[in-house]
Design a protein around this motif. Structure first.
Motif: not given
Length: 169
Positions: A74-75, A119, A123
């Motif tokens: 999910d990063g 992702r 971030d």
């Protein structure tokens, strides 16, 4: 009266918890202990292991220039305690070794995921903007902080690793 007691409790907590940080690998996955808890991720849950060069602002605040991270699909990233250039001079070599173990144990279902990469990049850009907004530290001449090692044995300067390229996933 309460402030000295709370200060004393905080010092005891830090003295007790700080030396207990670790990163442990086994056949099931990776376990990371920070100050308060142990997090365990199975090899199949990991997307990547990276040793990243910290930007100048982060390096000044923590005294680090390279830190290893485990990334989930999910990063989200998880700091790998004791795998930084303050605790482990050969951090890039150690991160490469962990990636080799992960590559063998992650399972055949792992695939390069462009969405996870985007992702992770998003971030990273968010963190960079956050640090860019904190440039006041440089203009005020605030000191940089560095704390002593809290992990087990450190290598000598002769153990410093050369630049090791990442292993393709």
């Amino acid at each position: 009266m309460a402030l000295p007691v709370l200060t004393g409790l905080f010092i005891v907590f830090v003295a007790y918890a700080r030396p207990r940080r670790f990163t442990v690998l086994d056949e099931r996955g990776i376990a990371v202990r920070n100050f308060l808890r142990v997090r365990r991720l199975r090899w199949a849950e990991l997307y990547d292991i990276r040793a990243e060069v910290l930007d100048g602002q982060a390096a000044r605040l923590g005294g680090l220039t390279v830190q290893a991270y485990a990334y989930r699909a999910d990063g989200k990233r998880l700091v790998l305690p004791c795998l930084d250039d303050r605790e482990q001079p050969a951090v890039r070599r150690e991160a490469t070794r962990i990636r080799m173990v992960w590559t063998e144990l992650r399972g055949p279902q792992w695939r390069l995921d462009p969405q996870a990469e985007s992702r992770i990049a998003r971030d990273a850009a968010r963190r960079e903007r956050r640090w860019a907004g904190a440039r006041w530290e440089r203009s005020l001449g605030a000191p940089s902080w560095s704390s002593p090692s809290s992990c087990s044995a450190r290598g000598s300067s002769a153990d410093r690793a050369p630049q090791v390229p990442d292993i393709p996933g």
